[in-house]
Enzyme design. Structure first.
Site, mmCIF file in Angstrom:
data_model
loop_
_atom_site.group_PDB
_atom_site.id
_atom_site.type_symbol
_atom_site.label_atom_id
_atom_site.label_comp_id
_atom_site.label_asym_id
_atom_site.label_seq_id
_atom_site.Cartn_x
_atom_site.Cartn_y
_atom_site.Cartn_z
ATOM 1 N N CYS A 113 0.821 -1.226 0.000
ATOM 2 C CA CYS A 113 0.000 0.000 0.000
ATOM 3 C C CYS A 113 0.851 1.270 0.000
ATOM 4 O O CYS A 113 0.342 2.357 -0.281
ATOM 5 C CB CYS A 113 -0.949 0.015 1.187
ATOM 6 S SG CYS A 113 -2.046 -1.402 1.243
ATOM 7 N N HIS A 254 -3.098 7.403 2.240
ATOM 8 C CA HIS A 254 -3.582 6.066 1.885
ATOM 9 C C HIS A 254 -4.855 5.824 2.688
ATOM 10 O O HIS A 254 -4.920 6.135 3.879
ATOM 11 C CB HIS A 254 -2.507 5.030 2.247
ATOM 12 C CG HIS A 254 -3.024 3.633 2.240
ATOM 13 N ND1 HIS A 254 -3.726 3.124 1.176
ATOM 14 C CD2 HIS A 254 -2.967 2.649 3.169
ATOM 15 C CE1 HIS A 254 -4.069 1.873 1.447
ATOM 16 N NE2 HIS A 254 -3.627 1.566 2.655
ATOM 17 N N ASN A 284 -10.175 0.019 0.514
ATOM 18 C CA ASN A 284 -8.724 0.160 0.522
ATOM 19 C C ASN A 284 -8.201 -0.297 -0.849
ATOM 20 O O ASN A 284 -8.240 -1.482 -1.160
ATOM 21 C CB ASN A 284 -8.164 -0.718 1.651
ATOM 22 C CG ASN A 284 -6.653 -0.672 1.751
ATOM 23 O OD1 ASN A 284 -5.966 -0.231 0.833
ATOM 24 N ND2 ASN A 284 -6.132 -1.148 2.864
HETATM 25 N N1 ACO Z 1 -17.914 -9.053 9.596
HETATM 26 C C1 ACO Z 1 -18.313 -9.433 10.811
HETATM 27 N N2 ACO Z 1 -17.474 -9.795 11.779
HETATM 28 C C2 ACO Z 1 -16.173 -9.788 11.487
HETATM 29 C C3 ACO Z 1 -15.675 -9.405 10.233
HETATM 30 C C4 ACO Z 1 -16.613 -9.038 9.253
HETATM 31 N N3 ACO Z 1 -16.250 -8.649 8.021
HETATM 32 N N4 ACO Z 1 -14.329 -9.481 10.255
HETATM 33 C C5 ACO Z 1 -13.976 -9.884 11.466
HETATM 34 N N5 ACO Z 1 -15.091 -10.086 12.234
HETATM 35 C C6 ACO Z 1 -15.172 -10.537 13.589
HETATM 36 C C7 ACO Z 1 -13.952 -11.296 14.035
HETATM 37 O O1 ACO Z 1 -14.039 -12.629 13.601
HETATM 38 C C8 ACO Z 1 -14.052 -11.168 15.528
HETATM 39 O O2 ACO Z 1 -14.972 -12.117 15.984
HETATM 40 P P1 ACO Z 1 -14.680 -12.944 17.342
HETATM 41 O O3 ACO Z 1 -14.575 -11.904 18.434
HETATM 42 O O4 ACO Z 1 -15.883 -13.817 17.451
HETATM 43 O O5 ACO Z 1 -13.395 -13.656 17.098
HETATM 44 C C9 ACO Z 1 -14.703 -9.801 15.742
HETATM 45 O O6 ACO Z 1 -15.240 -9.428 14.466
HETATM 46 C C10 ACO Z 1 -13.755 -8.707 16.204
HETATM 47 O O7 ACO Z 1 -12.589 -8.795 15.447
HETATM 48 P P2 ACO Z 1 -11.442 -7.776 15.681
HETATM 49 O O8 ACO Z 1 -10.289 -8.170 14.841
HETATM 50 O O9 ACO Z 1 -11.220 -7.556 17.126
HETATM 51 O O10 ACO Z 1 -12.105 -6.432 15.123
HETATM 52 P P3 ACO Z 1 -11.457 -5.022 15.038
HETATM 53 O O11 ACO Z 1 -12.282 -4.053 15.792
HETATM 54 O O12 ACO Z 1 -9.978 -5.053 15.306
HETATM 55 O O13 ACO Z 1 -11.651 -4.681 13.500
HETATM 56 C C11 ACO Z 1 -10.377 -4.625 11.484
HETATM 57 C C12 ACO Z 1 -11.070 -5.503 12.506
HETATM 58 C C13 ACO Z 1 -11.414 -3.764 10.797
HETATM 59 C C14 ACO Z 1 -9.708 -5.531 10.442
HETATM 60 C C15 ACO Z 1 -9.330 -3.743 12.194
HETATM 61 O O14 ACO Z 1 -8.477 -4.513 12.980
HETATM 62 C C16 ACO Z 1 -8.532 -2.942 11.235
HETATM 63 O O15 ACO Z 1 -9.020 -2.025 10.613
HETATM 64 N N6 ACO Z 1 -7.228 -3.236 11.109
HETATM 65 C C17 ACO Z 1 -6.402 -2.592 10.131
HETATM 66 C C18 ACO Z 1 -6.335 -3.503 8.971
HETATM 67 C C19 ACO Z 1 -6.241 -2.806 7.657
HETATM 68 O O16 ACO Z 1 -6.675 -1.701 7.443
HETATM 69 N N7 ACO Z 1 -5.697 -3.561 6.721
HETATM 70 C C20 ACO Z 1 -5.619 -3.091 5.396
HETATM 71 C C21 ACO Z 1 -4.352 -3.484 4.788
HETATM 72 S S1 ACO Z 1 -3.045 -2.678 5.563
HETATM 73 C C22 ACO Z 1 -3.030 -1.177 5.085
HETATM 74 O O17 ACO Z 1 -3.600 -0.791 4.114
HETATM 75 C C23 ACO Z 1 -2.346 -0.265 5.931
#
Ligand code: ACO
Length: 327
Positions: A113, A254, A284
């Protein structure tokens, strides 16, 4: 030494829209969860037969048209991508041929990214030294072909797109790219990666069965890393140019996640209104996201001559960085 100025911007996203409601039919998720956790409402997905270079060429043509530059005038094409049309040759070589930019040498930069920010920094060196007079920098990514569509943790986040910038030297001391600060910490490679399909785990039945050829992510770790790294690098970039956050007119970032952006802007004590947002529309789009956002802000007439623009990006590697320019 001349500075680098961006004289044209362009972007492209495929026609097909995939909404959060559409995703509800594919994986166990809800519009509410995706919107609340990420800010993303829709994303674009490339059509069958469409390749990364096709998107890159569309964005490039728009940027070249704005710049009033013909493809033959280009001396360099750098494409930031981790989803090239094929492993070899580079996406940039394919783009060079499709554009008819026969006088340009061309290569890809692999920084996920952060790819377009890395590519901008590379091209900037060639412009400032005078080796190249006109350069084309592209961020183009088709992550719809790299995610596991059964993994709700990742498939809801990404979209396909391309963004492009045409660079030229300027002698105007009040304008241009002031500096770019890039960083890498490879010890965090495993928090965001496509583990299979390369030389360490070549494609084979086991790799395909375990979906190791698709994107794997530890979302929480990426989140924490991103907030700290982006705020720190932007502080450093501003400070090195004798600028303060209050001098920043626009943040072009980004677009990974609205919560990451809000946390970074809060750390920087910058109002969200200074940051151009489009992740709700496109998700993204990885390396495409920075030049695409810049193009939207530019075409909307938001960027005035002399405005201070702070750019930032972060991606797998981990790679990240910030740039400061006077528009
Ligand atoms: N729909 C419903 N539930 C979901 C989904 C979904 N799409 N995805 C995950 N969950 C669930 C998980 O399974 C978990 O369930 P559990 O508690 O029963 O195990 C629950 O939601 C909570 O998961 P967390 O990982 O704690 O959720 P969080 O609040 O951290 O949000 C997210 C997840 C959105 C991925 C967050 O961590 C994030 O934004 N991270 C950054 C990742 C990113 O932006 N990556 C892009 C590539 S990197 C870059 O561009 C910089």
């Amino acid at each position: 030494m001349a500075r680098t100025q961006i004289i044209g911007t362009g972007s492209y996203a495929p026609e097909k829209v995939l909404t959060n409601a559409d995703l509800e039919k594919i994986v166990d998720t809800t519009d509410e969860w995706i919107t609340a956790r990420t800010g993303i409402r829709k994303r674009r997905v490339a059509a069958p037969g469409e390749a990364t270079s096709d998107m890159a060429v569309q964005a490039a043509r728009r940027a070249l048209e704005m710049a009033g530059v013909q493809p033959e005038e280009l001396g360099l094409i750098v494409v930031g991508t981790v989803t090239p049309d094929m492993p070899m040759p580079s996406c940039a070589a394919v783009v060079q041929a499709k554009l008819g930019a026969k006088n340009a040498f061309a290569f890809d930069v692999s920084a996920a990214c952060s790819g377009s920010l890395y590519a901008l920094n590379v091209a900037d060196q060639f412009i400032r030294t005078g080796q190249v007079k006109r350069a084309l920098v592209i961020g183009a990514e088709m992550l719809s072909r790299a995610v596991n569509w059964e993994d709700r943790n990742t498939c809801v986040l990404f979209g396909d797109a391309a963004g492009a910038m045409v660079l030229a030297p300027t002698e105007d001391a009040e304008r241009g790219l002031l500096s770019t600060h890039l960083y890498t910490d490879g010890s965090f490679a495993d928090i965001l990666c496509i583990p299979g399909g390369g030389t360490s785990k070549p494609t084979c039945e086991a790799v395909l069965k375990e979906k190791l050829h698709t994107l794997h992510m530890n979302g929480r770790e990426v989140f924490k890393f991103a907030v700290r790294a982006l705020a720190d690098s932007t502080h450093t970039a501003l400070k090195s140019n004798g600028l303060h956050v209050r001098d920043v007119d626009h943040v072009i970032s980004h677009q990974a996640n609205i919560r990451i952006l809000e946390a970074v802007l809060q750390r920087l004590e910058l109002p969200v209104e200074k940051c151009w947002l489009n992740l709700h529309e496109y998700g993204n789009t990885s390396s495409a996201s920075l030049p695409m956002t810049l193009d939207e802000a530019n075409r909307a007439g938001r960027l005035k001559q002399g405005d201070v623009v702070a750019m930032m990006a972060i991606g797998a590697g981990m790679t990240w960085g910030s740039a400061v320019m006077r528009w």
